[in-house]
Design a protein around this motif. Structure first.
Motif, PDB file in Angstrom:
ATOM      1  N   GLY A  96      -5.020 -17.319  -0.369  1.00 57.28           N
ATOM      2  CA  GLY A  96      -5.847 -16.305  -0.991  1.00 57.28           C
ATOM      3  C   GLY A  96      -5.545 -16.180  -2.468  1.00 57.28           C
ATOM      4  O   GLY A  96      -4.726 -16.926  -3.014  1.00 57.28           O
ATOM      5  N   THR A  97      -6.181 -15.204  -3.090  1.00 62.46           N
ATOM      6  CA  THR A  97      -6.056 -14.984  -4.532  1.00 62.46           C
ATOM      7  C   THR A  97      -5.415 -13.630  -4.795  1.00 62.46           C
ATOM      8  O   THR A  97      -5.806 -12.630  -4.187  1.00 62.46           O
ATOM      9  CB  THR A  97      -7.448 -15.042  -5.194  1.00 62.46           C
ATOM     10  OG1 THR A  97      -8.038 -16.306  -4.888  1.00 62.46           O
ATOM     11  CG2 THR A  97      -7.353 -14.874  -6.697  1.00 62.46           C
ATOM     12  N   ILE A  98      -4.456 -13.610  -5.700  1.00 67.13           N
ATOM     13  CA  ILE A  98      -3.784 -12.356  -6.061  1.00 67.13           C
ATOM     14  C   ILE A  98      -4.760 -11.467  -6.821  1.00 67.13           C
ATOM     15  O   ILE A  98      -5.385 -11.903  -7.794  1.00 67.13           O
ATOM     16  CB  ILE A  98      -2.519 -12.634  -6.890  1.00 67.13           C
ATOM     17  CG1 ILE A  98      -1.500 -13.347  -6.008  1.00 67.13           C
ATOM     18  CG2 ILE A  98      -1.949 -11.341  -7.469  1.00 67.13           C
ATOM     19  CD1 ILE A  98      -0.219 -13.731  -6.687  1.00 67.13           C
ATOM     20  N   ILE A  99      -4.885 -10.216  -6.341  1.00 71.65           N
ATOM     21  CA  ILE A  99      -5.811  -9.272  -6.971  1.00 71.65           C
ATOM     22  C   ILE A  99      -5.079  -8.107  -7.633  1.00 71.65           C
ATOM     23  O   ILE A  99      -5.689  -7.352  -8.395  1.00 71.65           O
ATOM     24  CB  ILE A  99      -6.859  -8.754  -5.970  1.00 71.65           C
ATOM     25  CG1 ILE A  99      -6.194  -8.059  -4.784  1.00 71.65           C
ATOM     26  CG2 ILE A  99      -7.762  -9.892  -5.503  1.00 71.65           C
ATOM     27  CD1 ILE A  99      -7.162  -7.340  -3.852  1.00 71.65           C
ATOM     28  N   ALA A 100      -3.779  -7.925  -7.344  1.00 73.20           N
ATOM     29  CA  ALA A 100      -3.004  -6.846  -7.965  1.00 73.20           C
ATOM     30  C   ALA A 100      -1.522  -7.195  -7.903  1.00 73.20           C
ATOM     31  O   ALA A 100      -1.065  -7.862  -6.981  1.00 73.20           O
ATOM     32  CB  ALA A 100      -3.252  -5.514  -7.263  1.00 73.20           C
ATOM     33  N   VAL A 101      -0.800  -6.726  -8.922  1.00 73.89           N
ATOM     34  CA  VAL A 101       0.650  -6.893  -8.980  1.00 73.89           C
ATOM     35  C   VAL A 101       1.257  -5.502  -9.086  1.00 73.89           C
ATOM     36  O   VAL A 101       0.874  -4.720  -9.953  1.00 73.89           O
ATOM     37  CB  VAL A 101       1.075  -7.745 -10.199  1.00 73.89           C
ATOM     38  CG1 VAL A 101       2.576  -7.866 -10.264  1.00 73.89           C
ATOM     39  CG2 VAL A 101       0.417  -9.122 -10.159  1.00 73.89           C
ATOM     40  N   HIS A 102       2.204  -5.177  -8.186  1.00 76.71           N
ATOM     41  CA  HIS A 102       2.850  -3.865  -8.170  1.00 76.71           C
ATOM     42  C   HIS A 102       4.308  -4.013  -8.597  1.00 76.71           C
ATOM     43  O   HIS A 102       5.033  -4.839  -8.046  1.00 76.71           O
ATOM     44  CB  HIS A 102       2.797  -3.243  -6.773  1.00 76.71           C
ATOM     45  CG  HIS A 102       1.409  -2.959  -6.317  1.00 76.71           C
ATOM     46  ND1 HIS A 102       0.755  -1.794  -6.650  1.00 76.71           N
ATOM     47  CD2 HIS A 102       0.543  -3.681  -5.568  1.00 76.71           C
ATOM     48  CE1 HIS A 102      -0.455  -1.815  -6.118  1.00 76.71           C
ATOM     49  NE2 HIS A 102      -0.606  -2.954  -5.457  1.00 76.71           N
ATOM     50  N   ASP A 128       1.843   2.980  -1.885  1.00 75.37           N
ATOM     51  CA  ASP A 128       1.402   3.158  -0.501  1.00 75.37           C
ATOM     52  C   ASP A 128       0.307   2.157  -0.207  1.00 75.37           C
ATOM     53  O   ASP A 128      -0.628   1.988  -0.992  1.00 75.37           O
ATOM     54  CB  ASP A 128       0.872   4.567  -0.275  1.00 75.37           C
ATOM     55  CG  ASP A 128       1.981   5.596  -0.259  1.00 75.37           C
ATOM     56  OD1 ASP A 128       3.109   5.244   0.139  1.00 75.37           O
ATOM     57  OD2 ASP A 128       1.723   6.746  -0.651  1.00 75.37           O
ATOM     58  N   TYR A 129       0.431   1.500   0.942  1.00 75.68           N
ATOM     59  CA  TYR A 129      -0.558   0.515   1.347  1.00 75.68           C
ATOM     60  C   TYR A 129      -0.706   0.579   2.861  1.00 75.68           C
ATOM     61  O   TYR A 129       0.276   0.406   3.581  1.00 75.68           O
ATOM     62  CB  TYR A 129      -0.122  -0.890   0.902  1.00 75.68           C
ATOM     63  CG  TYR A 129      -1.138  -1.959   1.208  1.00 75.68           C
ATOM     64  CD1 TYR A 129      -2.294  -2.060   0.450  1.00 75.68           C
ATOM     65  CD2 TYR A 129      -0.960  -2.828   2.255  1.00 75.68           C
ATOM     66  CE1 TYR A 129      -3.244  -3.022   0.725  1.00 75.68           C
ATOM     67  CE2 TYR A 129      -1.902  -3.796   2.545  1.00 75.68           C
ATOM     68  CZ  TYR A 129      -3.040  -3.889   1.774  1.00 75.68           C
ATOM     69  OH  TYR A 129      -3.982  -4.834   2.064  1.00 75.68           O
ATOM     70  N   GLY A 152      -0.930   3.036   4.833  1.00 78.39           N
ATOM     71  CA  GLY A 152      -0.105   4.055   5.455  1.00 78.39           C
ATOM     72  C   GLY A 152       1.393   3.831   5.373  1.00 78.39           C
ATOM     73  O   GLY A 152       2.158   4.582   5.954  1.00 78.39           O
ATOM     74  N   HIS A 153       1.821   2.814   4.661  1.00 77.55           N
ATOM     75  CA  HIS A 153       3.242   2.512   4.534  1.00 77.55           C
ATOM     76  C   HIS A 153       3.629   2.408   3.068  1.00 77.55           C
ATOM     77  O   HIS A 153       2.841   1.946   2.247  1.00 77.55           O
ATOM     78  CB  HIS A 153       3.589   1.188   5.218  1.00 77.55           C
ATOM     79  CG  HIS A 153       3.274   1.155   6.669  1.00 77.55           C
ATOM     80  ND1 HIS A 153       4.087   1.730   7.614  1.00 77.55           N
ATOM     81  CD2 HIS A 153       2.218   0.639   7.347  1.00 77.55           C
ATOM     82  CE1 HIS A 153       3.555   1.556   8.812  1.00 77.55           C
ATOM     83  NE2 HIS A 153       2.416   0.905   8.673  1.00 77.55           N
ATOM     84  N   THR A 154       4.846   2.838   2.748  1.00 79.52           N
ATOM     85  CA  THR A 154       5.346   2.672   1.389  1.00 79.52           C
ATOM     86  C   THR A 154       5.946   1.285   1.247  1.00 79.52           C
ATOM     87  O   THR A 154       6.804   0.885   2.039  1.00 79.52           O
ATOM     88  CB  THR A 154       6.419   3.729   1.068  1.00 79.52           C
ATOM     89  OG1 THR A 154       5.818   5.022   1.181  1.00 79.52           O
ATOM     90  CG2 THR A 154       6.973   3.542  -0.334  1.00 79.52           C
ATOM     91  N   HIS A 155       5.454   0.541   0.282  1.00 77.77           N
ATOM     92  CA  HIS A 155       5.990  -0.784  -0.031  1.00 77.77           C
ATOM     93  C   HIS A 155       6.853  -0.640  -1.271  1.00 77.77           C
ATOM     94  O   HIS A 155       6.442  -0.001  -2.245  1.00 77.77           O
ATOM     95  CB  HIS A 155       4.858  -1.776  -0.281  1.00 77.77           C
ATOM     96  CG  HIS A 155       4.131  -2.162   0.965  1.00 77.77           C
ATOM     97  ND1 HIS A 155       4.313  -3.372   1.582  1.00 77.77           N
ATOM     98  CD2 HIS A 155       3.243  -1.477   1.729  1.00 77.77           C
ATOM     99  CE1 HIS A 155       3.559  -3.428   2.663  1.00 77.77           C
ATOM    100  NE2 HIS A 155       2.888  -2.292   2.768  1.00 77.77           N
ATOM    101  N   HIS A 156       8.029  -1.230  -1.235  1.00 85.04           N
ATOM    102  CA  HIS A 156       8.968  -1.109  -2.343  1.00 85.04           C
ATOM    103  C   HIS A 156       8.819  -2.290  -3.279  1.00 85.04           C
ATOM    104  O   HIS A 156       8.834  -3.450  -2.854  1.00 85.04           O
ATOM    105  CB  HIS A 156      10.397  -1.009  -1.817  1.00 85.04           C
ATOM    106  CG  HIS A 156      10.587   0.176  -0.931  1.00 85.04           C
ATOM    107  ND1 HIS A 156      10.643   1.465  -1.418  1.00 85.04           N
ATOM    108  CD2 HIS A 156      10.682   0.281   0.414  1.00 85.04           C
ATOM    109  CE1 HIS A 156      10.794   2.306  -0.414  1.00 85.04           C
ATOM    110  NE2 HIS A 156      10.817   1.611   0.716  1.00 85.04           N
ATOM    111  N   ALA A 157       8.669  -1.985  -4.554  1.00 90.62           N
ATOM    112  CA  ALA A 157       8.515  -3.016  -5.570  1.00 90.62           C
ATOM    113  C   ALA A 157       9.203  -2.548  -6.851  1.00 90.62           C
ATOM    114  O   ALA A 157       9.289  -1.347  -7.117  1.00 90.62           O
ATOM    115  CB  ALA A 157       7.036  -3.274  -5.840  1.00 90.62           C
TER     116      ALA A 157
END
Length: 70
Positions: A22-28, A33-34, A36-41
């Motif tokens: 796929g293609t990257i559409i965003a960089v965090h 939150d994604y 319903g879960h918190t993703h750590h970056a």
């Protein structure tokens, strides 16, 4: 060393269904939150939102799970 990617890069990763690309559409670079879960970056360990080539599904992954697609 953490792999770095940018918006527009074409990448691939392993999923339960096999290899996906796929293609990257965003960089965090901070926690987000994604689905319903918190993703750590962080700046040193960002997470990427990727839109699948086949299904238009969007997934979030760390750079360590991604490879540049051919």
């Amino acid at each position: 060393m953490t792999r770095r990617f940018k918006i527009g890069d074409h990448v691939s990763w392993n999923s339960e269904a096999g290899r996906v690309s796929g293609t990257i559409i965003a960089v965090h670079t901070s926690d987000f939150d994604y689905k319903g879960h918190t993703h750590h970056a962080t700046e040193d360990d960002p997470q990427y939102e990727i839109k699948s080539d086949k299904t238009d599904h969007v997934a979030a992954h760390k750079g360590s799970t991604l490879d540049h697609a051919k």
